[in-house]
Scaffold this active site. Structure first.
Site, PDB file in Angstrom:
ATOM      1  N   MET A   3       0.827  -1.198   0.000  1.00 23.19           N
ATOM      2  CA  MET A   3       0.000   0.000   0.000  1.00 23.19           C
ATOM      3  C   MET A   3       0.868   1.258   0.000  1.00 23.19           C
ATOM      4  O   MET A   3       2.007   1.236   0.480  1.00 23.19           O
ATOM      5  CB  MET A   3      -0.900   0.009   1.242  1.00 23.19           C
ATOM      6  CG  MET A   3      -1.987  -1.040   1.216  1.00 23.19           C
ATOM      7  SD  MET A   3      -3.264  -0.663  -0.006  1.00 23.19           S
ATOM      8  CE  MET A   3      -4.421  -1.973   0.343  1.00 23.19           C
ATOM      9  N   CYS A   4       0.315   2.333  -0.483  1.00 24.38           N
ATOM     10  CA  CYS A   4       1.007   3.622  -0.519  1.00 24.38           C
ATOM     11  C   CYS A   4       1.027   4.242   0.871  1.00 24.38           C
ATOM     12  O   CYS A   4       0.448   3.718   1.821  1.00 24.38           O
ATOM     13  CB  CYS A   4       0.311   4.563  -1.501  1.00 24.38           C
ATOM     14  SG  CYS A   4       0.073   3.862  -3.152  1.00 24.38           S
TER      15      CYS A   4
END
Length: 250
Positions: free
Chosen positions: A1-2
């Site tokens: 995930m960012c």
């Protein structure tokens, strides 16, 4: 995930301490980075599809004297869309004569909304599609420029429609306020008088905020994971939307 970083303050504030903490995490999140910050109604937006650890644009940002009331930054770990400049957050659009800046952490499945001509994605990410849809729905919901409370009410109605497609952690600002929605991981804190020293979790760096602030200053910081090891970060509940104005939640 960012990874996301947002800042909202009641006076133009230096964001580089927090941005340094975010950029340190770019070894894992190496598919691009960006930062957008407001100066009055204008926005300066720096993005690169290279890692914040290696990008010359990141080096420029680290030496740029950023002082802003509203900041959104992002480091990308791609889930949808190729690694390319047009897929790099934050994204920017105009609505009601103001710039809007948006960044997203998550993965939306089967999200293919019908978008009219005013708001179309340039890249091929679920994030930019979600941003365009939000702008479109806000424009449809209000005949004239709404205030922050009205915008917050409308966004609260729109968020579940995105959340049901998957993970939707996001930051959104129009220069007047900063909206944050937590789906899985998002944290926030407020720094205000009496200020004290804070140390980054992922970097050997600390700042004595009392030496660089006034008693009237107030700053809210929002991040995917807590950036510091010695401050009281609060987690968003799943599906929670918060709006920050002048460095405080409303």
């Amino acid at each position: 995930m960012c990874q996301l970083l947002g800042m909202n303050a009641n006076t133009p504030t230096d964001v580089m301490f927090s941005f340094t903490g975010l950029a340190t995490r770019a070894d894992e999140h190496k598919d691009g980075f960006g930062i957008g910050f407001f100066e009055d109604k204008g926005v300066r937006l720096f993005v690169d599809h290279h890692s914040a650890r290696q990008s010359p644009v990141a080096e420029l940002v680290k030496t740029y004297p950023i002082r802003s009331k509203q900041v959104i930054a992002h480091i990308r770990k791609a889930t949808q869309g190729v690694v390319a400049l047009e897929n790099t957050h934050p994204f920017q659009r105009e609505l009601w004569g103001r710039y809007w800046v948006f960044a997203h952490n998550g993965d939306l499945k089967n999200f293919e909304p019908r978008l009219h001509g005013a708001f179309k994605p340039v890249g091929c990410t679920d994030s930019e599609r979600a941003f365009c849809w939000l702008m479109q729905e806000l424009a449809k919901s209000h005949a004239s420029v709404p205030d922050v409370a009205e915008l917050t009410h409308t966004l609260a109605e729109l968020m579940p429609q995105l959340h049901r497609h998957g993970t939707f952690n996001m930051l959104l600002s129009n220069g007047q306020a900063l909206w944050a929605h937590g789906s899985t991981k998002l944290h926030w804190l407020v720094r205000q008088h009496p200020f004290r020293r804070a140390a980054l979790r992922d970097e050997n760096l600390q700042v004595d905020f009392a030496s660089v602030t006034t008693p009237q200053d107030r700053v809210a910081v929002i991040a995917t994971e807590p950036l510091t090891s010695d401050e009281d970060w609060q987690a968003f509940a799943p599906g929670e939307l918060r709006v920050f104005v002048d460095g405080a939640p409303r």
